[in-house]
Motif scaffolding. Structure first.
Motif, PDB file in Angstrom:
ATOM      1  N   ALA A   1      50.228 -19.214  18.052  1.00 19.68           N
ATOM      2  CA  ALA A   1      50.288 -19.240  19.513  1.00 19.68           C
ATOM      3  C   ALA A   1      49.062 -19.966  20.042  1.00 19.68           C
ATOM      4  O   ALA A   1      48.002 -19.968  19.410  1.00 19.68           O
ATOM      5  CB  ALA A   1      50.347 -17.823  20.077  1.00 19.68           C
ATOM      6  N   PHE A   2      49.214 -20.577  21.203  1.00 19.27           N
ATOM      7  CA  PHE A   2      48.111 -21.239  21.890  1.00 19.27           C
ATOM      8  C   PHE A   2      47.887 -20.570  23.239  1.00 19.27           C
ATOM      9  O   PHE A   2      48.851 -20.257  23.949  1.00 19.27           O
ATOM     10  CB  PHE A   2      48.436 -22.711  22.177  1.00 19.27           C
ATOM     11  CG  PHE A   2      48.546 -23.592  20.980  1.00 19.27           C
ATOM     12  CD1 PHE A   2      47.418 -24.123  20.373  1.00 19.27           C
ATOM     13  CD2 PHE A   2      49.787 -23.928  20.465  1.00 19.27           C
ATOM     14  CE1 PHE A   2      47.516 -24.961  19.276  1.00 19.27           C
ATOM     15  CE2 PHE A   2      49.906 -24.768  19.376  1.00 19.27           C
ATOM     16  CZ  PHE A   2      48.767 -25.282  18.779  1.00 19.27           C
TER      17      PHE A   2
ATOM     18  N   ARG B   1      35.459 -15.476  21.368  1.00 15.83           N
ATOM     19  CA  ARG B   1      35.011 -14.079  21.384  1.00 15.83           C
ATOM     20  C   ARG B   1      36.195 -13.110  21.369  1.00 15.83           C
ATOM     21  O   ARG B   1      36.088 -11.999  20.833  1.00 15.83           O
ATOM     22  CB  ARG B   1      34.146 -13.835  22.627  1.00 15.83           C
ATOM     23  CG  ARG B   1      33.459 -12.468  22.647  1.00 15.83           C
ATOM     24  CD  ARG B   1      32.490 -12.342  23.802  1.00 15.83           C
ATOM     25  NE  ARG B   1      33.175 -12.421  25.088  1.00 15.83           N
ATOM     26  CZ  ARG B   1      33.051 -13.399  25.967  1.00 15.83           C
ATOM     27  NH1 ARG B   1      32.237 -14.421  25.707  1.00 15.83           N
ATOM     28  NH2 ARG B   1      33.711 -13.389  27.113  1.00 15.83           N
ATOM     29  N   ARG B   2      37.319 -13.558  21.937  1.00 12.03           N
ATOM     30  CA  ARG B   2      38.495 -12.689  22.021  1.00 12.03           C
ATOM     31  C   ARG B   2      39.511 -12.967  20.919  1.00 12.03           C
ATOM     32  O   ARG B   2      40.681 -12.632  21.056  1.00 12.03           O
ATOM     33  CB  ARG B   2      39.148 -12.844  23.391  1.00 12.03           C
ATOM     34  CG  ARG B   2      38.271 -12.372  24.552  1.00 12.03           C
ATOM     35  CD  ARG B   2      38.011 -10.865  24.492  1.00 12.03           C
ATOM     36  NE  ARG B   2      39.264 -10.137  24.452  1.00 12.03           N
ATOM     37  CZ  ARG B   2      39.963  -9.805  25.538  1.00 12.03           C
ATOM     38  NH1 ARG B   2      39.532 -10.152  26.730  1.00 12.03           N
ATOM     39  NH2 ARG B   2      41.086  -9.117  25.423  1.00 12.03           N
ATOM     40  N   GLY B   3      39.063 -13.574  19.821  1.00 12.81           N
ATOM     41  CA  GLY B   3      39.914 -13.628  18.637  1.00 12.81           C
ATOM     42  C   GLY B   3      40.552 -14.938  18.291  1.00 12.81           C
ATOM     43  O   GLY B   3      41.321 -15.006  17.313  1.00 12.81           O
ATOM     44  N   ALA B   4      40.282 -16.005  19.037  1.00 11.96           N
ATOM     45  CA  ALA B   4      40.852 -17.303  18.662  1.00 11.96           C
ATOM     46  C   ALA B   4      40.318 -17.729  17.302  1.00 11.96           C
ATOM     47  O   ALA B   4      39.133 -17.572  16.994  1.00 11.96           O
ATOM     48  CB  ALA B   4      40.515 -18.359  19.713  1.00 11.96           C
ATOM     49  N   MET B   5      41.194 -18.295  16.481  1.00 12.08           N
ATOM     50  CA  MET B   5      40.794 -18.804  15.167  1.00 12.08           C
ATOM     51  C   MET B   5      39.996 -20.092  15.294  1.00 12.08           C
ATOM     52  O   MET B   5      39.262 -20.475  14.381  1.00 12.08           O
ATOM     53  CB  MET B   5      42.048 -19.029  14.319  1.00 12.08           C
ATOM     54  CG  MET B   5      42.913 -17.785  14.158  1.00 12.08           C
ATOM     55  SD  MET B   5      44.541 -18.161  13.455  1.00 12.08           S
ATOM     56  CE  MET B   5      44.068 -18.579  11.770  1.00 12.08           C
ATOM     57  N   GLY B   6      40.143 -20.789  16.400  1.00 12.73           N
ATOM     58  CA  GLY B   6      39.426 -22.021  16.701  1.00 12.73           C
ATOM     59  C   GLY B   6      39.757 -22.411  18.118  1.00 12.73           C
ATOM     60  O   GLY B   6      40.757 -21.964  18.690  1.00 12.73           O
ATOM     61  N   ALA B   7      38.922 -23.254  18.721  1.00 15.99           N
ATOM     62  CA  ALA B   7      39.143 -23.684  20.102  1.00 15.99           C
ATOM     63  C   ALA B   7      38.577 -25.075  20.282  1.00 15.99           C
ATOM     64  O   ALA B   7      37.592 -25.456  19.644  1.00 15.99           O
ATOM     65  CB  ALA B   7      38.504 -22.713  21.090  1.00 15.99           C
ATOM     66  N   ALA B   8      39.193 -25.852  21.166  1.00  6.84           N
ATOM     67  CA  ALA B   8      38.741 -27.213  21.451  1.00  6.84           C
ATOM     68  C   ALA B   8      39.340 -27.662  22.768  1.00  6.84           C
ATOM     69  O   ALA B   8      40.283 -27.045  23.292  1.00  6.84           O
ATOM     70  CB  ALA B   8      39.151 -28.174  20.334  1.00  6.84           C
TER      71      ALA B   8
ATOM     72  N   PRO C   1      46.897 -16.286  15.700  1.00  8.43           N
ATOM     73  CA  PRO C   1      47.925 -16.144  14.656  1.00  8.43           C
ATOM     74  C   PRO C   1      49.303 -15.825  15.207  1.00  8.43           C
ATOM     75  O   PRO C   1      50.320 -16.140  14.580  1.00  8.43           O
ATOM     76  CB  PRO C   1      47.388 -15.011  13.779  1.00  8.43           C
ATOM     77  CG  PRO C   1      46.404 -14.283  14.639  1.00  8.43           C
ATOM     78  CD  PRO C   1      45.809 -15.309  15.552  1.00  8.43           C
ATOM     79  N   ASN C   2      49.375 -15.221  16.396  1.00 13.18           N
ATOM     80  CA  ASN C   2      50.657 -14.873  17.008  1.00 13.18           C
ATOM     81  C   ASN C   2      50.433 -14.593  18.499  1.00 13.18           C
ATOM     82  O   ASN C   2      49.290 -14.501  18.968  1.00 13.18           O
ATOM     83  CB  ASN C   2      51.306 -13.667  16.314  1.00 13.18           C
ATOM     84  CG  ASN C   2      50.336 -12.498  16.194  1.00 13.18           C
ATOM     85  OD1 ASN C   2      49.821 -11.998  17.193  1.00 13.18           O
ATOM     86  ND2 ASN C   2      50.069 -12.086  14.961  1.00 13.18           N
ATOM     87  N   ARG C   3      51.524 -14.428  19.223  1.00 14.62           N
ATOM     88  CA  ARG C   3      51.419 -14.224  20.673  1.00 14.62           C
ATOM     89  C   ARG C   3      50.784 -12.884  21.011  1.00 14.62           C
ATOM     90  O   ARG C   3      50.061 -12.770  22.014  1.00 14.62           O
ATOM     91  CB  ARG C   3      52.807 -14.350  21.306  1.00 14.62           C
ATOM     92  CG  ARG C   3      53.385 -15.757  21.212  1.00 14.62           C
ATOM     93  CD  ARG C   3      54.787 -15.827  21.786  1.00 14.62           C
ATOM     94  NE  ARG C   3      54.801 -15.819  23.238  1.00 14.62           N
ATOM     95  CZ  ARG C   3      54.748 -16.907  23.996  1.00 14.62           C
ATOM     96  NH1 ARG C   3      54.644 -18.104  23.427  1.00 14.62           N
ATOM     97  NH2 ARG C   3      54.798 -16.816  25.298  1.00 14.62           N
ATOM     98  N   ALA C   4      51.042 -11.877  20.184  1.00 18.37           N
ATOM     99  CA  ALA C   4      50.446 -10.564  20.460  1.00 18.37           C
ATOM    100  C   ALA C   4      48.926 -10.637  20.440  1.00 18.37           C
ATOM    101  O   ALA C   4      48.239 -10.034  21.286  1.00 18.37           O
ATOM    102  CB  ALA C   4      50.947  -9.547  19.442  1.00 18.37           C
ATOM    103  N   ALA C   5      48.374 -11.388  19.501  1.00 21.74           N
ATOM    104  CA  ALA C   5      46.924 -11.512  19.404  1.00 21.74           C
ATOM    105  C   ALA C   5      46.341 -12.295  20.571  1.00 21.74           C
ATOM    106  O   ALA C   5      45.147 -12.160  20.879  1.00 21.74           O
ATOM    107  CB  ALA C   5      46.558 -12.207  18.085  1.00 21.74           C
ATOM    108  N   ALA C   6      47.170 -13.099  21.254  1.00 20.28           N
ATOM    109  CA  ALA C   6      46.689 -13.961  22.332  1.00 20.28           C
ATOM    110  C   ALA C   6      46.819 -13.331  23.715  1.00 20.28           C
ATOM    111  O   ALA C   6      46.195 -13.803  24.667  1.00 20.28           O
ATOM    112  CB  ALA C   6      47.460 -15.280  22.305  1.00 20.28           C
ATOM    113  N   ARG C   7      47.602 -12.272  23.851  1.00 21.99           N
ATOM    114  CA  ARG C   7      47.936 -11.774  25.193  1.00 21.99           C
ATOM    115  C   ARG C   7      46.719 -11.240  25.942  1.00 21.99           C
ATOM    116  O   ARG C   7      46.616 -11.381  27.158  1.00 21.99           O
ATOM    117  CB  ARG C   7      49.019 -10.701  25.097  1.00 21.99           C
ATOM    118  CG  ARG C   7      50.392 -11.266  24.773  1.00 21.99           C
ATOM    119  CD  ARG C   7      51.499 -10.262  24.996  1.00 21.99           C
ATOM    120  NE  ARG C   7      52.779 -10.825  24.593  1.00 21.99           N
ATOM    121  CZ  ARG C   7      53.408 -10.552  23.462  1.00 21.99           C
ATOM    122  NH1 ARG C   7      52.856  -9.688  22.610  1.00 21.99           N
ATOM    123  NH2 ARG C   7      54.562 -11.097  23.174  1.00 21.99           N
TER     124      ARG C   7
END
Length: 292
Positions: free
Chosen positions: A166-167, A240-247, A260-266
């Protein structure tokens, strides 16, 4: 009178490197591009005469001849026939001046509509060639999926699909027109370059963590002042809130994080949208098959 409507899809640049300025004034790019599930709706309707462009949902600055009209004229020039009467309606959801390729995606959808209406036997390669004459990202927006993009961005090589993930996309309140960012690049130290080849290898292995570790965009090196501060602040929040990477994507200023999934991104999506209205939770989209 016939009508056809298609959904468009925006993109993010998982990796973006600029190899140098070319003699034709463009820059040689080396990028990994990914289609995402944020898009507009494009409707093309036959009319008695002329060309009309209607934009809903957002007021965009437009030259006297829009990219959509240029694409239409280029398409019919390739067919060797005059342009019929057409109305193009855009229902906008992708923000402008965001680094997400929304304008190129709309042009690609117009070309897909015209192909379906007037020349369904046209190959994907022929349509991509027409698209590349109009804009550097249009060929990719016609193909979709995960691609290595070279040249101006029109030389495409399919890569292994990005694994399911998920993004979270977050655009600050300001925009960054692409020509202005390119103007800053020349004769600048762009710092460490993204590992584009390493990312392609990680995609081949299906290793999402290795892909996320290689996110990078040299345009971030030429941001200044409040632009740089806003992009950096969003990246810190995502990480800080769990992204595996950001750019940052494209010429910005939209920042994205991979989860890794939408639940982790909400959770972070909820936090960011409270401060930045143009925040989106989306998924990767695989290569389009309609033109195969």
């Amino acid at each position: 009178m016939r009508t056809i409507a298609l959904e468009t899809y925006a993109k993010v640049n998982l990796a973006l490197d600029i190899l140098g300025r070319r003699e034709d004034g463009y820059h040689d790019m080396y990028m990994v591009m990914q289609t995402i599930s944020l898009g507009d709706t494009v409707t093309v309707t036959e009319t008695a005469e002329g060309f009309a462009l209607l934009v809903e949902g957002e007021t965009l600055p437009r030259d006297s001849k829009s990219m959509e009209q240029q694409a239409t004229e280029t398409f019919f020039r390739a067919l060797g026939r005059p342009v019929p009467g057409l109305e193009v309606r855009l229902e906008k959801r992708v923000p402008a001046y965001a680094g997400l390729g929304g304008g190129s995606a709309d042009v690609a959808a117009v070309l897909r509509c015209l192909r379906n209406l007037y020349c369904p036997e046209m190959s994907r390669l022929e349509l991509e060639t027409i698209g590349a004459r109009v804009g550097s990202d249009v060929a990719f927006c016609l193909r979709g999926g995960t691609c290595l993009a070279q040249g101006r961005g029109e030389r495409l090589t399919d890569l292994s699909p990005l694994p399911e993930c998920a993004f979270v996309l977050c655009k600050p309140s300001f925009g960054l027109p692409t020509p202005a960012l390119f103007a800053r690049v020349d004769n600048q130290d762009l710092g460490p370059r993204p590992d584009v080849d390493g990312m392609a290898a990680a995609l081949e292995r299906g290793d999402l963590s290795a892909v996320a570790a290689r996110l990078g965009n040299v345009f971030e090196a030429v941001l200044a002042g409040e632009e740089a501060e806003a992009v950096a602040a969003i990246k810190r929040t995502l990480l800080r809130r769990g992204a595996m990477g950001a750019a940052m994507s494209g010429s910005g200023p939209t920042v994205f994080g991979i989860f890794p999934n939408r639940a982790a991104a909400r959770g972070v999506y909820g936090d960011l949208i409270a401060r930045y209205p143009q925040t989106y939770l989306v998924s990767p989209v695989k290569k389009f098959r309609e033109l195969e």
